[in-house]
Design an enzyme around this catalytic site. Sequence first.
Site, PDB file in Angstrom:
ATOM      1  N   CYS A   1       6.102  -5.393   0.224  1.00 55.61           N
ATOM      2  CA  CYS A   1       6.199  -4.081  -0.404  1.00 55.61           C
ATOM      3  C   CYS A   1       6.194  -2.968   0.664  1.00 55.61           C
ATOM      4  O   CYS A   1       7.172  -2.829   1.385  1.00 55.61           O
ATOM      5  CB  CYS A   1       5.106  -3.929  -1.443  1.00 55.61           C
ATOM      6  SG  CYS A   1       5.530  -2.711  -2.684  1.00 55.61           S
TER       7      CYS A   1
ATOM      8  N   GLU B   1       0.785 -11.841  -3.301  1.00 57.50           N
ATOM      9  CA  GLU B   1      -0.670 -12.059  -3.168  1.00 57.50           C
ATOM     10  C   GLU B   1      -1.414 -11.770  -4.476  1.00 57.50           C
ATOM     11  O   GLU B   1      -2.584 -12.091  -4.604  1.00 57.50           O
ATOM     12  CB  GLU B   1      -1.225 -11.210  -2.012  1.00 57.50           C
ATOM     13  CG  GLU B   1      -1.470  -9.737  -2.300  1.00 57.50           C
ATOM     14  CD  GLU B   1      -0.198  -8.878  -2.330  1.00 57.50           C
ATOM     15  OE1 GLU B   1       0.913  -9.438  -2.264  1.00 57.50           O
ATOM     16  OE2 GLU B   1      -0.341  -7.646  -2.451  1.00 57.50           O
TER      17      GLU B   1
ATOM     18  N   GLY C   1       0.868  -1.174   0.000  1.00 57.61           N
ATOM     19  CA  GLY C   1       0.000   0.000   0.000  1.00 57.61           C
ATOM     20  C   GLY C   1       0.897   1.214   0.000  1.00 57.61           C
ATOM     21  O   GLY C   1       1.867   1.276  -0.757  1.00 57.61           O
ATOM     22  N   GLU C   2       0.639   2.141   0.867  1.00 57.67           N
ATOM     23  CA  GLU C   2       1.472   3.333   0.984  1.00 57.67           C
ATOM     24  C   GLU C   2       2.032   3.349   2.397  1.00 57.67           C
ATOM     25  O   GLU C   2       1.281   3.518   3.356  1.00 57.67           O
ATOM     26  CB  GLU C   2       0.607   4.574   0.690  1.00 57.67           C
ATOM     27  CG  GLU C   2       1.351   5.870   0.724  1.00 57.67           C
ATOM     28  CD  GLU C   2       2.546   5.893  -0.227  1.00 57.67           C
ATOM     29  OE1 GLU C   2       2.412   5.458  -1.378  1.00 57.67           O
ATOM     30  OE2 GLU C   2       3.634   6.339   0.203  1.00 57.67           O
ATOM     31  N   SER C   3       3.357   3.165   2.511  1.00 57.65           N
ATOM     32  CA  SER C   3       3.944   2.979   3.841  1.00 57.65           C
ATOM     33  C   SER C   3       3.762   4.205   4.733  1.00 57.65           C
ATOM     34  O   SER C   3       3.578   4.074   5.959  1.00 57.65           O
ATOM     35  CB  SER C   3       5.426   2.618   3.718  1.00 57.65           C
ATOM     36  OG  SER C   3       6.123   3.609   3.002  1.00 57.65           O
TER      37      SER C   3
ATOM     38  N   HIS D   1       4.702  -8.356  -4.762  1.00 55.13           N
ATOM     39  CA  HIS D   1       3.337  -8.667  -4.303  1.00 55.13           C
ATOM     40  C   HIS D   1       2.978 -10.121  -4.588  1.00 55.13           C
ATOM     41  O   HIS D   1       2.292 -10.397  -5.580  1.00 55.13           O
ATOM     42  CB  HIS D   1       2.328  -7.745  -4.999  1.00 55.13           C
ATOM     43  CG  HIS D   1       2.354  -6.346  -4.494  1.00 55.13           C
ATOM     44  ND1 HIS D   1       1.537  -5.913  -3.477  1.00 55.13           N
ATOM     45  CD2 HIS D   1       3.100  -5.288  -4.852  1.00 55.13           C
ATOM     46  CE1 HIS D   1       1.774  -4.633  -3.231  1.00 55.13           C
ATOM     47  NE2 HIS D   1       2.730  -4.234  -4.058  1.00 55.13           N
TER      48      HIS D   1
ATOM     49  N   ARG E   1      12.992   3.092  -0.713  1.00 55.13           N
ATOM     50  CA  ARG E   1      11.628   3.157  -1.253  1.00 55.13           C
ATOM     51  C   ARG E   1      11.681   3.401  -2.763  1.00 55.13           C
ATOM     52  O   ARG E   1      12.612   4.034  -3.256  1.00 55.13           O
ATOM     53  CB  ARG E   1      10.842   4.292  -0.596  1.00 55.13           C
ATOM     54  CG  ARG E   1      10.586   4.067   0.872  1.00 55.13           C
ATOM     55  CD  ARG E   1       9.770   5.206   1.462  1.00 55.13           C
ATOM     56  NE  ARG E   1       8.416   5.239   0.938  1.00 55.13           N
ATOM     57  CZ  ARG E   1       7.557   6.231   1.171  1.00 55.13           C
ATOM     58  NH1 ARG E   1       7.915   7.265   1.899  1.00 55.13           N
ATOM     59  NH2 ARG E   1       6.342   6.180   0.671  1.00 55.13           N
TER      60      ARG E   1
HETATM   61  N1  GLN Z   1       5.983   2.859  -2.892  1.00 58.10           N
HETATM   62  C1  GLN Z   1       5.160   2.485  -1.785  1.00 58.10           C
HETATM   63  C2  GLN Z   1       5.698   3.072  -0.482  1.00 58.10           C
HETATM   64  O1  GLN Z   1       6.735   3.650  -0.474  1.00 58.10           O
HETATM   65  C3  GLN Z   1       5.054   0.983  -1.653  1.00 58.10           C
HETATM   66  C4  GLN Z   1       4.325   0.427  -2.860  1.00 58.10           C
HETATM   67  C5  GLN Z   1       3.584  -0.839  -2.617  1.00 58.10           C
HETATM   68  O2  GLN Z   1       3.352  -1.262  -1.484  1.00 58.10           O
HETATM   69  N2  GLN Z   1       3.124  -1.419  -3.695  1.00 58.10           N
HETATM   70  O3  GLN Z   1       5.073   2.939   0.521  1.00 58.10           O
END
Ligand code: GLN
Length: 193
Positions: free
Chosen positions: A84, A178, A52-54, A176, A111
Amino acid sequence: MKDYSHLHIGVLALQGAVSEHLQQIEQLGANATAIKTTTELTALDGLVLPGGESTTIGKLMRQYGFIEAIQDFAKQGKGIFGTCAGMILLAKQLDNDPTVHLGLMDICVQRNAFGRQVDSFQTALEVAGFDSPFPAVFIRAPSIQHANHPQVQPLASLNGHIVLAKQHNLLACAFHPELTPDLRIMQLFLEMC
Ligand code: GLN
């Protein structure tokens, strides 16, 4: 297939790719729960931190008390699998971001190591211990620049960067698993739990 029906695995459900992980856990015969509160952690043998978005997930984790709760969970030796963004959350060091989140795994993570969203790709990845390559989907993926402890075991690399690694009860994956029907990486995690 092995019997995993005794295992209870949670997927942190604050933001990100939650349902796909729940499905894979269930396909392997273990019990899967979407986790929204820290009290739900006690019943678990393992926890998945989804992609997701960390930055967003980290913020929500702080807001709901998950940082300490998951650090305690790890201290009990229970399994944690970060995919991820989850890999970023696990790292003790970030190469291009001052905000460390859980700080559990002795890895330095960069990242967006493979470029931006448009640079997302799939590749057949050699994984240590697998007899055929794994279809790995990379979406704005991080990578492990270097391990900071000999206990970190690299399991797969791409372009000279580690993209799958294990340290005791912790598993970190840059891609990923999943999003493909291949259950081998989730199975690897269930084995650790
Ligand atoms: N680029 C995202 C981040 O820095 C991670 C991307 C992902 O989880 N698919 O959080």
